[in-house]
Design a protein around this motif. Structure first.
Motif, mmCIF file in Angstrom:
data_model
loop_
_atom_site.group_PDB
_atom_site.id
_atom_site.type_symbol
_atom_site.label_atom_id
_atom_site.label_comp_id
_atom_site.label_asym_id
_atom_site.label_seq_id
_atom_site.Cartn_x
_atom_site.Cartn_y
_atom_site.Cartn_z
ATOM 1 N N PHE A 243 0.869 -1.222 0.000
ATOM 2 C CA PHE A 243 0.210 0.088 0.019
ATOM 3 C C PHE A 243 0.826 1.255 0.012
ATOM 4 N N ILE A 244 0.514 2.124 -0.901
ATOM 5 C CA ILE A 244 1.437 3.387 -1.139
ATOM 6 C C ILE A 244 0.379 4.528 -0.885
ATOM 7 N N PRO A 245 0.600 5.206 0.215
ATOM 8 C CA PRO A 245 -0.439 6.731 0.557
ATOM 9 C C PRO A 245 0.009 7.503 -0.589
ATOM 10 N N SER A 246 -0.950 8.364 -0.634
ATOM 11 C CA SER A 246 -1.194 9.349 -1.717
ATOM 12 C C SER A 246 0.226 10.392 -1.719
ATOM 13 N N MET A 247 0.919 10.365 -2.851
ATOM 14 C CA MET A 247 1.865 11.450 -2.927
ATOM 15 C C MET A 247 3.259 11.088 -2.501
ATOM 16 N N TRP A 248 3.390 9.888 -1.977
ATOM 17 C CA TRP A 248 4.534 9.077 -1.535
ATOM 18 C C TRP A 248 5.397 8.658 -2.798
ATOM 19 N N TRP A 249 6.750 9.395 -2.958
ATOM 20 C CA TRP A 249 7.708 9.089 -4.198
ATOM 21 C C TRP A 249 8.048 7.442 -3.958
ATOM 22 N N HIS A 250 8.067 6.794 -4.931
ATOM 23 C CA HIS A 250 8.258 5.509 -5.294
ATOM 24 C C HIS A 250 8.981 5.254 -6.470
ATOM 25 N N HIS A 251 10.046 4.642 -6.497
ATOM 26 C CA HIS A 251 11.133 3.880 -7.480
ATOM 27 C C HIS A 251 10.807 2.581 -7.458
ATOM 28 N N VAL A 252 10.588 2.034 -8.645
ATOM 29 C CA VAL A 252 10.235 0.487 -8.708
ATOM 30 C C VAL A 252 11.082 -0.328 -9.791
ATOM 31 N N GLU A 253 11.608 -1.255 -9.208
ATOM 32 C CA GLU A 253 12.474 -2.059 -9.863
ATOM 33 C C GLU A 253 11.848 -3.605 -10.048
ATOM 34 N N ALA A 254 11.644 -4.190 -11.203
ATOM 35 C CA ALA A 254 11.342 -5.450 -11.500
ATOM 36 C C ALA A 254 12.301 -6.504 -11.846
ATOM 37 N N THR A 255 12.709 -7.421 -11.221
ATOM 38 C CA THR A 255 13.943 -8.230 -11.339
ATOM 39 C C THR A 255 13.608 -9.604 -11.792
ATOM 40 N N GLY A 256 12.355 -10.035 -11.793
ATOM 41 C CA GLY A 256 12.271 -11.384 -12.241
ATOM 42 C C GLY A 256 12.488 -11.650 -13.924
ATOM 43 N N GLN A 257 12.512 -12.820 -14.501
ATOM 44 C CA GLN A 257 12.645 -12.907 -15.854
ATOM 45 C C GLN A 257 11.321 -12.292 -16.485
ATOM 46 N N VAL A 258 10.226 -12.696 -15.820
ATOM 47 C CA VAL A 258 8.849 -11.871 -16.386
ATOM 48 C C VAL A 258 8.274 -11.631 -15.277
ATOM 49 N N ASN A 259 8.018 -10.436 -15.362
ATOM 50 C CA ASN A 259 7.327 -9.574 -14.097
ATOM 51 C C ASN A 259 5.859 -9.178 -14.569
#
Length: 349
Positions: A243-259
């Protein structure tokens, strides 16, 4: 070019996001959405058939998704392996660093499963697309109950990707279906330390941090070191949710072979109230460059009528003529929008 082996992990000692262990059948989502900080919900959607297929094998997951494939035409981003999955601007920041176009979901899925297992893989990415358009019928077996709320349900599928830090106005519940995801999160007050790029030209609709989290340039972005002190990390596996509250900054990295990720966006205020981003954009245009004393005067006005408003500010105005000073009903909102459109049109003519 930043290769994986060139990375400097500045987040080694970063605190982890608080965790809870609810199953979605047992959880009132209002408990989660009331949180003012991010929350990891371990195993929240681990009983989804899509998650079970992803955990079984790539071939089982491929077959499962193809059950819902109706050949929808979807927007795709693609780039070479040398990007290390990073979706960003091109060198002179006049556009993005990936090729964009449309393809059938069938073709897209075939390429993701073919090239995702390569080391390193090319970047192939489908971002924030309505689940029902891409995978009709998927939600019959894989979904959450939101009661009276009507969230926007989006799907994200790809090879290894890195999405720059950004924020979103709605509340966000991100559910990992396949692969692993790391979210690096910052509270809204860290905006000055994240070196945000342009508002109009953005890779995905929201302004982003210009800092490469894999190799931060602390000479060019010295205040980023302060942002790191306030960061939180969420490492998610298949079946986990964040859960990400409103206006929180978030960098997202997906590292699986298929995400694959399915997320739910919703707001707890009526739609007729509009979006604060429009207010910010207009305020930057009309207030930011005023003389200091004028800006100070308008700060007082905003504090009185917006940020410190408690309802007593209009006690002296008869209720039937309060307009925007009173409760913002759909009718008041429509009237104010018409008033603003008229004012803006007059200034442009």
């Amino acid at each position: 070019m930043i290769c994986t082996t060139d990375r400097t992990d500045v987040f080694n000692d970063t605190p982890r996001v608080r965790e809870v262990a609810w199953r979605h059948e047992e959880c009132d989502l209002s408990e989660i959405s009331a949180s003012s900080v991010p929350v990891i919900v371990r195993g929240f959607v681990e009983d989804w058939p899509a998650v079970k297929a992803a955990r079984s094998s790539l071939s089982d997951f491929f077959d499962y998704l193809h059950r819902f494939d109706r050949g929808a035409v979807v927007p795709i981003s693609a780039g070479p392996a040398k990007l290390d999955g990073r979706l960003f601007y091109n060198d002179d920041m006049t556009g993005v660093n990936v090729d964009r176009g449309n393809a059938t979901f069938t073709m897209f899925l075939d390429r993701v499963f073919k090239f995702g297992p390569q080391t390193p893989p090319p970047l192939i990415y489908l971002a924030s697309t309505d689940v029902d358009e891409v995978l009709p019928g998927f939600r019959v077996e894989n979904d959450l109950e939101f009661g009276d709320l009507d969230p926007l349900r989006s799907v994200w599928i790809g090879t290894h990707t890195r999405v720059a830090a950004h924020n979103d106005l709605p509340l966000n519940l991100a559910c990992v279906v396949a692969g692993k995801r790391r979210f690096t999160l910052f509270p809204p007050d860290q905006t000055p330390n994240l070196y945000v790029g342009p508002f109009e030209l953005t890779p995905a609709g929201r302004p982003i941090s210009l800092v490469d989290f894999a190799a931060p340039d602390t000479v060019r972005f010295p205040r980023f070191e302060e942002a790191v002190k306030h960061a939180q990390i969420a490492d998610l596996d298949e079946g986990d949710a964040l859960f990400i509250p409103s206006m929180w900054w978030h960098h997202v990295e997906a590292t699986g072979q298929v995400n694959m990720l399915v997320n739910y966006w919703w707001r707890t205020v009526p739609k007729h109230l509009g979006t604060p981003q429009d207010v910010l954009n207009h305020a930057m245009m009309t207030l930011r460059d005023l003389p200091p004393e004028e800006k100070k005067a308008w700060r007082h006005m905003f504090d009185h009528y917006v940020f410190n408003y408690n309802g007593t500010e209009v006690d002296q105005v008869p209720e039937h003529i309060q307009g925007i000073l009173g409760p913002i009903t759909p009718e008041v909102s429509a009237s104010v929008r018409a008033f603003l459109r008229d004012r803006l049109d007059r200034r442009e003519s």
